[in-house]
Write a protein that holds these residues in place. Structure first.
Motif, mmCIF file in Angstrom:
data_model
loop_
_atom_site.group_PDB
_atom_site.id
_atom_site.type_symbol
_atom_site.label_atom_id
_atom_site.label_comp_id
_atom_site.label_asym_id
_atom_site.label_seq_id
_atom_site.Cartn_x
_atom_site.Cartn_y
_atom_site.Cartn_z
ATOM 1 N N GLU A 175 0.829 -1.208 0.000
ATOM 2 C CA GLU A 175 0.000 0.000 0.000
ATOM 3 C C GLU A 175 0.859 1.252 0.000
ATOM 4 N N GLU A 176 1.977 1.206 0.721
ATOM 5 C CA GLU A 176 2.814 2.394 0.877
ATOM 6 C C GLU A 176 3.517 2.805 -0.411
ATOM 7 N N VAL A 177 3.559 1.925 -1.385
ATOM 8 C CA VAL A 177 4.152 2.284 -2.673
ATOM 9 C C VAL A 177 3.077 2.380 -3.752
ATOM 10 N N GLY A 178 1.827 2.523 -3.321
ATOM 11 C CA GLY A 178 0.728 2.808 -4.237
ATOM 12 C C GLY A 178 0.155 1.622 -4.969
ATOM 13 N N LYS A 179 0.560 0.383 -4.573
ATOM 14 C CA LYS A 179 0.118 -0.803 -5.321
ATOM 15 C C LYS A 179 -0.820 -1.698 -4.519
ATOM 16 N N GLY A 180 -1.241 -1.242 -3.347
ATOM 17 C CA GLY A 180 -1.977 -2.104 -2.444
ATOM 18 C C GLY A 180 -3.258 -2.687 -2.998
ATOM 19 N N ALA A 181 -3.885 -1.972 -3.910
ATOM 20 C CA ALA A 181 -5.144 -2.464 -4.483
ATOM 21 C C ALA A 181 -4.982 -3.015 -5.897
ATOM 22 N N HIS A 182 -3.796 -2.957 -6.444
ATOM 23 C CA HIS A 182 -3.607 -3.297 -7.859
ATOM 24 C C HIS A 182 -4.010 -4.724 -8.190
ATOM 25 N N LYS A 183 -3.774 -5.653 -7.280
ATOM 26 C CA LYS A 183 -4.112 -7.054 -7.551
ATOM 27 C C LYS A 183 -5.144 -7.586 -6.552
ATOM 28 N N PHE A 184 -5.892 -6.668 -5.976
ATOM 29 C CA PHE A 184 -6.971 -7.016 -5.045
ATOM 30 C C PHE A 184 -8.123 -7.613 -5.851
ATOM 31 N N ASP A 185 -8.524 -8.827 -5.512
ATOM 32 C CA ASP A 185 -9.597 -9.511 -6.231
ATOM 33 C C ASP A 185 -10.929 -9.157 -5.574
ATOM 34 N N VAL A 186 -11.583 -8.130 -6.101
ATOM 35 C CA VAL A 186 -12.834 -7.641 -5.520
ATOM 36 C C VAL A 186 -13.924 -8.705 -5.584
ATOM 37 N N ALA A 187 -13.998 -9.414 -6.693
ATOM 38 C CA ALA A 187 -15.029 -10.459 -6.832
ATOM 39 C C ALA A 187 -14.819 -11.570 -5.814
ATOM 40 N N LYS A 188 -13.575 -11.983 -5.637
ATOM 41 C CA LYS A 188 -13.276 -13.019 -4.646
ATOM 42 C C LYS A 188 -13.597 -12.538 -3.237
ATOM 43 N N PHE A 189 -13.317 -11.286 -2.958
ATOM 44 C CA PHE A 189 -13.570 -10.730 -1.631
ATOM 45 C C PHE A 189 -15.062 -10.810 -1.308
ATOM 46 N N GLY A 190 -15.879 -10.419 -2.265
ATOM 47 C CA GLY A 190 -17.304 -10.663 -2.162
ATOM 48 C C GLY A 190 -18.072 -9.806 -1.175
ATOM 49 N N ALA A 191 -17.517 -8.682 -0.793
ATOM 50 C CA ALA A 191 -18.228 -7.790 0.136
ATOM 51 C C ALA A 191 -18.985 -6.723 -0.642
ATOM 52 N N GLU A 192 -20.101 -6.259 -0.048
ATOM 53 C CA GLU A 192 -20.874 -5.190 -0.678
ATOM 54 C C GLU A 192 -20.196 -3.841 -0.454
ATOM 55 N N TRP A 193 -19.596 -3.690 0.701
ATOM 56 C CA TRP A 193 -18.769 -2.518 0.973
ATOM 57 C C TRP A 193 -17.743 -2.911 2.032
ATOM 58 N N ALA A 194 -16.764 -2.024 2.249
ATOM 59 C CA ALA A 194 -15.720 -2.330 3.229
ATOM 60 C C ALA A 194 -15.223 -1.037 3.859
ATOM 61 N N TYR A 195 -14.349 -1.202 4.848
ATOM 62 C CA TYR A 195 -13.701 -0.068 5.520
ATOM 63 C C TYR A 195 -12.209 -0.369 5.623
ATOM 64 N N THR A 196 -11.382 0.601 5.252
ATOM 65 C CA THR A 196 -9.959 0.476 5.556
ATOM 66 C C THR A 196 -9.727 1.021 6.956
ATOM 67 N N MET A 197 -8.928 0.318 7.732
ATOM 68 C CA MET A 197 -8.524 0.776 9.070
ATOM 69 C C MET A 197 -7.130 1.353 8.926
ATOM 70 N N ASP A 198 -7.071 2.601 8.478
ATOM 71 C CA ASP A 198 -5.778 3.157 8.070
ATOM 72 C C ASP A 198 -5.689 4.651 8.336
#
Length: 410
Positions: A175-198
């Motif tokens: 995340e600290e180098v701007g790539k934290g979400a680049h390969k995040f599999d949203v479909a696999k995660f399967g949530a309607e919404w989320a919260y980052t604790m950051d």
């Protein structure tokens, strides 16, 4: 609280610093060390569907314990620490019952964490502060967030009387180098919404962030013997000086606040023949953001015209955008978090992030994702600290959000 402190300490003493110059995923092999530890810990506390993929993303599920339909929600934190300051050999210091005075982090080097400079310290008198020893960063960004999510899941498992729907969690690399979400599999995660604790200070709740771009300026010069340089030498470092001076001097990080954007020179490498400047460009407003990028290009154009040749080259790449556009249509997800804080007697501090989180990119990938405080302060440097009580409060917010979501969809 000691159990949570011990968990946090076990995370921050593992070096997970990411590398902006390595295109690999993750950018450093050492991030796997914490990833494997977390997988084992998630198994021990009783989560299901635990996966660690080839890109170092950890996902897991806390199944629903209610009979009615509740949207699946998620919580996200990142395991890497910033490349801005060393994360090797972190030695956390624990200061119970903070008295509001200076904290000597390192006697030998006379490194002091003082409320005369960091006024936020005074918010935490009487609490247990966790600091560095003055020679490294701490890693509360975002290992406090990781601690809070793991601890909240453990708490919910241990307290089945708290009703909740299905909860998905994810810990991301880089995340600290701007790539934290680049390969995040949203479909696999399967949530309607989320919260980052950051986030930082207790109560922070954010669904606006900067629009962001990175820019590289390459300036080409010409080296000849300095004794015979008249009319021949072109010193790229002097042209770089002119480029820097041509940008607005009051639109830099240390001169801006709130919704004000900036140009930030974050790295400079130079010699006579070639100088490279690395910038980040930020603004919350999209029109102002585009204007800043155009202004940046115009400076290069004007310099080249003045020099009579194309010596200044620039490359600008957008990095992420303001999540507000994606979160406002589902503002109830912010309202739930706000209500959770109020029920816990935490004053919500709703404001724009002067930065970005994984959530900003995830929101544009189809997973609306506001940001919640993790409790730390002075990230990315030797003066980083976190009150243990803030970690507990953030954990409680996660639990309350889960409970409220189940209630609202009964």
């Amino acid at each position: 609280m000691q159990h949570i402190i011990d968990r946090f300490i076990s995370y921050v003493t593992i070096d997970t610093q990411s590398d902006p110059n390595n295109p690999a995923f993750p950018s450093t092999e050492k991030q796997w060390d914490l990833a494997h530890l977390l997988v084992d810990e998630l198994k021990q506390i009783g989560l299901s569907d635990i996966t660690l993929d080839d890109n170092c993303y950890i996902m897991a599920t806390l199944p629903s314990n209610v009979n009615h339909q509740v949207p699946t929600i998620g919580f996200v934190a990142h395991i890497d620490t910033s490349p801005d300051y060393t994360g090797t050999n972190v030695k956390p210091q624990i200061h119970p019952n903070y008295d509001g005075m200076d904290i000597i982090l390192n006697t030998e080097e006379n490194i002091v964490l003082s409320p005369s400079y960091f006024e936020d310290l005074l918010l935490y008198k009487g609490q247990t502060l966790i600091t560095t020893d003055g020679t490294t960063l701490l890693g509360a960004d975002d290992k406090a967030g990781v601690t809070e999510i793991v601890s909240a899941m453990e708490y919910l498992i241990q307290h089945p009387e708290i009703r909740h729907g299905e909860i998905r969690i994810c810990f991301t690399p880089d995340e600290e180098v701007g790539k934290g979400a680049h390969k995040f599999d949203v479909a696999k995660f399967g949530a309607e919404w989320a919260y980052t604790m950051d986030g930082s200070q207790v109560g922070e709740l954010e669904y606006e962030n900067f629009n962001a771009a990175g820019a590289v300026v390459t300036i080409n010069g010409k080296i000849v013997h300095p004794g015979y340089a008249k009319g021949k030498m072109i010193n790229s470092m002097l042209i770089a000086k002119d480029f820097i001076a041509a940008l607005p001097q009051n639109e830099i990080p240390q001169e801006t606040t709130g919704y004000e954007g900036f140009f930030h020179l974050c790295d400079m490498q130079g010699e006579v023949e070639k100088t490279t400047l690395e910038y980040i460009i930020r603004d919350h407003d999209m029109e102002l953001f585009e204007n800043k990028k155009n202004q940046f290009k115009q400076v290069a154009k004007d310099l080249n015209k003045h020099l009579g040749q194309e010596l200044v080259q620039i490359e600008i790449k957008d990095q992420y955008y303001n999540m507000r556009e994606k979160v406002e249509p589902v503002i109830h997800i912010v309202n739930i978090a706000e209500e959770a804080m109020k029920e816990l007697d935490i004053k919500p501090l709703i404001k724009a992030i002067r930065g970005g989180t994984d959530g900003s990119q995830l929101s544009y990938m189809g997973l609306p994702c506001p940001n919640i405080f993790a409790g730390g302060h002075n990230f990315h440097g030797r003066y980083e600290y976190v009150p243990a009580e803030s970690i507990v409060k953030a954990m409680n917010v996660i639990v309350k959000i889960a409970e409220l979501t189940a209630e609202k969809y009964r």
